[in-house]
Motif scaffolding. Structure first.
Motif, PDB file in Angstrom:
ATOM      1  N   ILE A  14     -29.385 -17.475   9.060  1.00 30.79           N
ATOM      2  CA  ILE A  14     -29.289 -16.591   9.215  1.00 30.79           C
ATOM      3  C   ILE A  14     -28.821 -14.909   9.388  1.00 30.79           C
ATOM      4  N   PHE A  15     -28.365 -14.211  10.025  1.00 27.79           N
ATOM      5  CA  PHE A  15     -27.956 -13.081  10.352  1.00 27.79           C
ATOM      6  C   PHE A  15     -27.194 -11.632   9.839  1.00 27.79           C
ATOM      7  N   MET A  16     -27.805 -10.318  10.125  1.00 28.20           N
ATOM      8  CA  MET A  16     -26.679  -9.831   9.807  1.00 28.20           C
ATOM      9  C   MET A  16     -26.019  -9.231  10.688  1.00 28.20           C
ATOM     10  N   ARG A  17     -25.044  -8.677   9.982  1.00 25.84           N
ATOM     11  CA  ARG A  17     -23.252  -8.486  10.499  1.00 25.84           C
ATOM     12  C   ARG A  17     -22.656  -7.343   9.889  1.00 25.84           C
ATOM     13  N   ASP A  18     -21.927  -6.722  10.619  1.00 27.42           N
ATOM     14  CA  ASP A  18     -21.169  -4.929  10.085  1.00 27.42           C
ATOM     15  C   ASP A  18     -19.798  -6.006   9.548  1.00 27.42           C
ATOM     16  N   ILE A  19     -19.435  -5.804   7.965  1.00 26.71           N
ATOM     17  CA  ILE A  19     -18.382  -6.000   7.915  1.00 26.71           C
ATOM     18  C   ILE A  19     -17.315  -5.076   7.621  1.00 26.71           C
ATOM     19  N   PRO A  20     -16.488  -4.576   7.196  1.00 26.70           N
ATOM     20  CA  PRO A  20     -16.017  -3.825   7.033  1.00 26.70           C
ATOM     21  C   PRO A  20     -15.249  -2.885   5.654  1.00 26.70           C
ATOM     22  N   CYS A  21     -15.400  -2.300   4.993  1.00 26.39           N
ATOM     23  CA  CYS A  21     -16.074  -1.348   3.654  1.00 26.39           C
ATOM     24  C   CYS A  21     -14.735  -0.202   3.179  1.00 26.39           C
ATOM     25  N   GLU A  22     -15.031   0.265   2.082  1.00 25.86           N
ATOM     26  CA  GLU A  22     -13.812   1.108   1.833  1.00 25.86           C
ATOM     27  C   GLU A  22     -15.203   1.893   1.188  1.00 25.86           C
ATOM     28  N   TRP A  23     -16.155   3.441   1.354  1.00 24.13           N
ATOM     29  CA  TRP A  23     -17.396   3.968   0.722  1.00 24.13           C
ATOM     30  C   TRP A  23     -16.827   4.843   0.112  1.00 24.13           C
ATOM     31  N   THR A  24     -17.336   4.915  -1.166  1.00 23.39           N
ATOM     32  CA  THR A  24     -16.711   5.316  -2.670  1.00 23.39           C
ATOM     33  C   THR A  24     -17.777   6.413  -3.022  1.00 23.39           C
ATOM     34  N   ASN A  25     -16.846   7.601  -3.286  1.00 27.13           N
ATOM     35  CA  ASN A  25     -18.071   8.232  -3.769  1.00 27.13           C
ATOM     36  C   ASN A  25     -18.121   8.433  -5.962  1.00 27.13           C
ATOM     37  N   GLY A  26     -17.575   7.804  -6.429  1.00 33.22           N
ATOM     38  CA  GLY A  26     -18.007   7.553  -7.615  1.00 33.22           C
ATOM     39  C   GLY A  26     -16.204   7.973  -8.186  1.00 33.22           C
ATOM     40  N   TYR A  27     -15.338   8.625  -7.893  1.00 35.40           N
ATOM     41  CA  TYR A  27     -14.459   8.821  -8.234  1.00 35.40           C
ATOM     42  C   TYR A  27     -13.057   7.993  -8.134  1.00 35.40           C
ATOM     43  N   SER A  28     -12.586   7.610  -9.652  1.00 36.59           N
ATOM     44  CA  SER A  28     -12.008   6.728 -10.586  1.00 36.59           C
ATOM     45  C   SER A  28     -10.736   7.717 -10.239  1.00 36.59           C
ATOM     46  N   PHE A  29      -9.928   5.986  -9.714  1.00 34.43           N
ATOM     47  CA  PHE A  29      -8.514   7.151  -9.384  1.00 34.43           C
ATOM     48  C   PHE A  29      -8.112   6.559 -10.705  1.00 34.43           C
ATOM     49  N   GLU A  30      -8.139   5.885 -11.937  1.00 36.99           N
ATOM     50  CA  GLU A  30      -7.318   6.472 -13.434  1.00 36.99           C
ATOM     51  C   GLU A  30      -7.975   7.342 -13.954  1.00 36.99           C
ATOM     52  N   THR A  31      -9.122   7.766 -13.923  1.00 37.74           N
ATOM     53  CA  THR A  31      -9.421   9.177 -14.229  1.00 37.74           C
ATOM     54  C   THR A  31      -8.345  10.399 -13.957  1.00 37.74           C
ATOM     55  N   ALA A  32      -8.733  10.412 -11.843  1.00 30.84           N
ATOM     56  CA  ALA A  32      -7.813  10.972 -12.265  1.00 30.84           C
ATOM     57  C   ALA A  32      -6.194  10.912 -12.522  1.00 30.84           C
TER      58      ALA A  32
END
Length: 179
Positions: free
Chosen positions: A77-95
């Motif tokens: 087992i080892f650690m590795r960075d993977i890509p992701c999309e940082w979110t800050n709580g803004y919902s697409f549906e709400t907007a």
């Protein structure tokens, strides 16, 4: 030459039933599984890997193939960075809903963190409803996002738009009908 020798040594050690010790940062695709399926990495609130940073990277646990030991951890087992999309709580549906129903008052722009545009839309009744229509289209196509640069929170199989950008390193394959 060196990589070929590494692959041959790895194959030989696996055939003999021995563990091969290697730096897991140099493993090739297929020699590891990332993220480790035994660990739940997905945050149910954001539908992104846990601990996603504003640089759009998440550090996750990965598992090397059987017979491979990592020098760093002395296990598979080892650690590795993977890509992701940082979110800050803004919902697409709400907007989108705010843009459709309260866009003439600038509620969508206030929600997304654009107070100056929200105030301008509020004072002009959504630019006489024309600005509201434009904002509905911009938010629906995800051309406008939160002001802090984060991504929208949306379901995993939601209406995510993935933009493909063309820059100077893009190669266009010539077609037969081009002059």
């Amino acid at each position: 030459m060196r990589r070929t020798a590494l692959v041959l040594c790895l194959g030989l050690s696996l055939a003999l039933g021995e563990d091969y010790e290697v730096d897991c940062g140099t493993l090739r695709m297929g020699q590891y599984l990332c993220p480790d399926p035994a660990i739940d990495h997905i945050d149910p609130q954001t539908q992104q890997p846990r601990n996603c940073t504003p640089e759009n990277k998440a550090l996750v646990h990965c598992r090397a193939a059987p017979g491979i030991l990592c020098r760093e951890t002395n296990s598979s087992i080892f650690m590795r960075d993977i890509p992701c999309e940082w979110t800050n709580g803004y919902s697409f549906e709400t907007a989108l809903l705010l843009s459709v129903f309260l866009g003439m008052f600038g509620a969508d722009r206030f929600y997304l963190g654009y107070p100056a545009l929200g105030l301008l839309k509020l004072s002009t009744l959504g630019f006489l409803f024309l600005g509201q229509l434009v904002d509905v289209l911009l938010i629906a196509t995800q051309a406008v996002g939160p002001a802090d640069g984060s991504a929208y929170v949306m379901p995993y199989f939601g209406p995510k738009v993935i933009s493909i950008r063309v820059d100077n390193s893009t190669f266009k394959l010539p077609q037969e009908d081009w002059p």
